[in-house]
Design a protein around this motif. Structure first.
Motif, PDB file in Angstrom:
ATOM      1  N   GLN A   9       0.832  -1.333   0.416  1.00 55.33           N
ATOM      2  CA  GLN A   9       0.327   0.596  -0.277  1.00 55.33           C
ATOM      3  C   GLN A   9       0.849   1.363  -0.097  1.00 55.33           C
ATOM      4  N   GLN A  10       1.915   0.961   0.364  1.00 54.71           N
ATOM      5  CA  GLN A  10       2.763   2.432   0.698  1.00 54.71           C
ATOM      6  C   GLN A  10       3.700   2.434  -1.001  1.00 54.71           C
ATOM      7  N   ILE A  11       4.221   1.495  -1.301  1.00 53.54           N
ATOM      8  CA  ILE A  11       4.745   1.373  -2.419  1.00 53.54           C
ATOM      9  C   ILE A  11       3.519   1.789  -3.474  1.00 53.54           C
ATOM     10  N   PHE A  12       2.674   0.760  -4.116  1.00 53.98           N
ATOM     11  CA  PHE A  12       1.947   2.073  -4.976  1.00 53.98           C
ATOM     12  C   PHE A  12       1.339   3.231  -4.800  1.00 53.98           C
ATOM     13  N   SER A  13       0.745   3.734  -3.329  1.00 49.56           N
ATOM     14  CA  SER A  13       0.879   5.025  -2.715  1.00 49.56           C
ATOM     15  C   SER A  13       1.572   6.300  -3.502  1.00 49.56           C
ATOM     16  N   ALA A  14       3.194   5.771  -3.014  1.00 45.31           N
ATOM     17  CA  ALA A  14       4.365   6.719  -3.719  1.00 45.31           C
ATOM     18  C   ALA A  14       4.526   6.375  -5.634  1.00 45.31           C
ATOM     19  N   ARG A  15       3.330   5.553  -5.760  1.00 48.43           N
ATOM     20  CA  ARG A  15       3.971   5.549  -7.422  1.00 48.43           C
ATOM     21  C   ARG A  15       2.946   6.336  -7.955  1.00 48.43           C
ATOM     22  N   SER A  16       1.785   6.756  -7.767  1.00 48.56           N
ATOM     23  CA  SER A  16       0.652   8.042  -7.886  1.00 48.56           C
ATOM     24  C   SER A  16       0.507   9.057  -7.424  1.00 48.56           C
ATOM     25  N   GLU A  17       0.236  10.162  -8.470  1.00 48.84           N
ATOM     26  CA  GLU A  17       0.033  11.352  -7.494  1.00 48.84           C
ATOM     27  C   GLU A  17      -1.352  11.584  -6.744  1.00 48.84           C
TER      28      GLU A  17
END
Lengths: 397, 183
Positions: free
Chosen positions: A63-71
């Protein structure tokens, strides 16, 4: 001397050259496209912004990693998908004061992600290398390609073999380094991506289920290094060609690309993914789209030429982490790509029913794989928007 | 299993050595054999022969790099098998293309003697050591592993035309080097 004598003569060359070339074949030394470098830089920058606050590890690592990929924030459906599919692992190994902890995995049947936490000895600051000012500055790299390495083979070794020409598949891996936000400079995260691709794009892959439940993987991490460019040599080259347009020849570039070994240790992890292999096929009738098409320009096949042409898409299979494209073959082509290379703002998107968009990056050896920045919840997909404006609508599910 | 563990099994004369070698390097050896032979059955036989030869040579040999040791053995056995097979009928695959390309680098000197072979190895190592790493890897992908231009392009990220022109240039350098050394 005959050519066969020369071919046989190569059998006795130095082991280190053979091993280095094998690593090269395995893609460990694959060059990153500018687009991917910027993407990684953006991921790192966004991650640094986001991890300033406390990270809720209870929500899982992805959840942390994918959150960081999207604005934009992840949707509740995306968070639900991640929570339902993430496998918390927790395998930890320490070698010579360097600890690697396989925290978690997630897989959609075509793409697998693994998140490792790397802990260096207390006096080693790894975080300083996460956001280098330029792409030429020191940055972390998994693997040790130097002559003094202890081991040299692929990073990911499936129990069924990494390469199979007969069944036309090979496993490829790559990875991004990101901050873990724990306030300790000697710890960082390494998010590894594993995909299974066709070797020959014009033939079917005879491996139905690359990440099936009976397929286990030995993930081998071998050494951690810093890679960077010798800026003094770079300046010399620039001065030499001042005011000219130039291409740095291979020999001239010798010594330009450097690496320092941080650790030469090796860590092994056994992993079995547990994916539910969801996918939807978007092609139910003939669909045509504009694509970049490459052909050989001469009989000797030394030069290539490209053109924009209409191609027929025979399959567009969407999975939560991306899509696989198959084209109806065109005569004499050596490559077809939906990246039209016209306007850098043009991208391929998964457009969701709530009109939000997920960017899809073309990747793979033959540009027939799309990697989603964040998970696509298949039940929420409205259509895929191609660069030429073509819409591939999802069936109602 | 670590390479040193596998080598230890060979030294103990444990048949598990073959099993562990197959698990770890079976796919690697097979891919080398298949690039040369383009035939599944022949490739599998070459890999089996590789295991047998490893069994017969370790001990006394204790290879520093087991992967390179097995790779060289597989390549040698596979080229030998290809030669025998092509004596009967000319086979296909990347080896034919690679041989045609290398033809432009060679003259008609004899390299039958062991001394001449060692000297050729020295010249080839000197040539490879003079190349930047990426160019050396591309060259060996083509002429050691016999990978197709397309595969090298995919792995390197270079276009097929760039790989082709790079190989053309490197063959020219090799021809010059061999010529300087009297070949």
């Amino acid at each position: 001397m005959k050519a066969i004598d020369l071919l046989v003569g190569f059998n006795s060359v130095k082991d280190s050259y053979v091993i280095s070339a094998e690593e090269f074949r395995q893609g460990k030394r694959k060059r990153l496209s500018t687009r991917k470098m910027w993407l990684i830089a953006a991921v790192i920058a966004l991650t640094l912004l986001l991890v300033g606050c406390a990270v809720a590890y209870a929500n899982g690592w992805f959840q942390q990693i994918f959150s960081a990929r999207s604005e934009t924030p992840l949707s509740s459906e995306q968070i639900q998908y991640i929570q339902n599919n993430e496998q918390i692992v927790g395998q930890s190994q320490t070698k010579n004061d360097w600890t690697v902890d396989l925290k978690s995995t997630i897989c959609d049947g075509r793409t697998g992600y693994l998140v490792f936490q790397i802990t260096a000895p207390d006096d080693v600051d790894l975080e300083q290398y996460l956001n280098p000012p330029t792409l030429d500055d020191k940055r972390l790299s998994m693997g040790n390609d130097s002559a003094s390495r202890k081991a040299a083979y692929s990073l990911a070794v499936a129990s069924i073999g990494t390469v199979d020409s007969e069944r036309n598949y090979w496993y490829l891996d790559s990875g991004d380094w990101i901050a873990d936000g724990d306030g300790q400079p000697n710890t960082v995260l390494f998010c590894m991506t594993i995909r299974c691709e066709k070797m020959d794009p014009n033939k079917p892959m005879l491996l139905e289920d690359p990440f099936g439940k009976d397929v286990s993987f030995r993930i081998r991490l071998m050494g951690i290094t810093l890679e960077y460019k010798n800026q003094e040599l770079q300046r010399e080259i620039e001065e030499k060609y001042a005011g000219q347009t130039y291409i740095v020849d291979g020999e001239e570039a010798a010594g330009l690309f450097c690496s320092d070994i941080l650790t030469d240790e090796e860590w092994n992890f056994d992993v079995t993914f547990d994916s539910d292999n969801q996918f939807i096929e978007l092609i139910t009738k003939p669909v045509f789209a504009q694509a970049k098409v490459w052909r050989y320009a001469d009989e000797k096949q030394w030069e290539t030429e490209d053109s924009l042409e209409e191609v027929q898409i025979s399959s567009f299979r969407v999975t939560p982490f991306g899509a696989n494209i198959t084209f109806v073959p065109k005569s004499d082509t050596i490559g077809i790509s939906l990246d039209l290379w016209q306007d850098t703002d043009d991208e391929i998107y998964a457009v969701m029913k709530d009109e939000s968009r997920i960017k899809l990056d073309l990747t793979g050896a033959d540009a027939t794989i799309l990697q989603a920045q964040t998970p696509i919840v298949l039940s929420q997909l409205d259509y895929i928007l191609l660069e030429d404006g073509t819409k591939l609508f999802a069936p109602n599910i | 299993m670590e390479d040193q563990g596998i080598i230890a099994l060979f030294f103990k004369r444990s048949e598990q050595a073959i099993e562990e070698t197959g698990k770890k390097y079976g796919g690697y050896c097979y891919s080398i054999a298949y690039n040369i032979l383009s035939n599944r059955e022949d490739s599998e036989e070459s890999v089996s022969d590789t295991y047998l030869t490893a069994w017969n040579t370790i001990p006394p040999r204790r290879p520093n790099f087991l992967n390179a040791f097995l790779a060289k053995m597989t390549r040698h056995i596979s080229i030998d098998r290809w030669r025998k097979r092509s004596a009967q009928k000319r086979g296909g695959g990347e080896i034919i293309l690679a041989l045609d390309e290398l033809e432009e680098c060679v003259d008609t000197h004899n390299v039958e003697t062991e001394l001449a072979k060692k000297e050729l190895t020295r010249v080839l190592n000197a040539f490879l050591s003079s190349l930047p790493e990426t160019e050396r890897n591309v060259f060996l992908c083509r002429y050691w592993y016999l990978d197709s231009i397309q595969i090298i392009s995919e792995v390197s990220g270079f276009s097929q035309s760039k790989v082709t022109s790079m190989l053309h240039r490197l063959r020219g350098k090799l021809r010059k080097k061999l010529s300087e050394e009297g070949y």
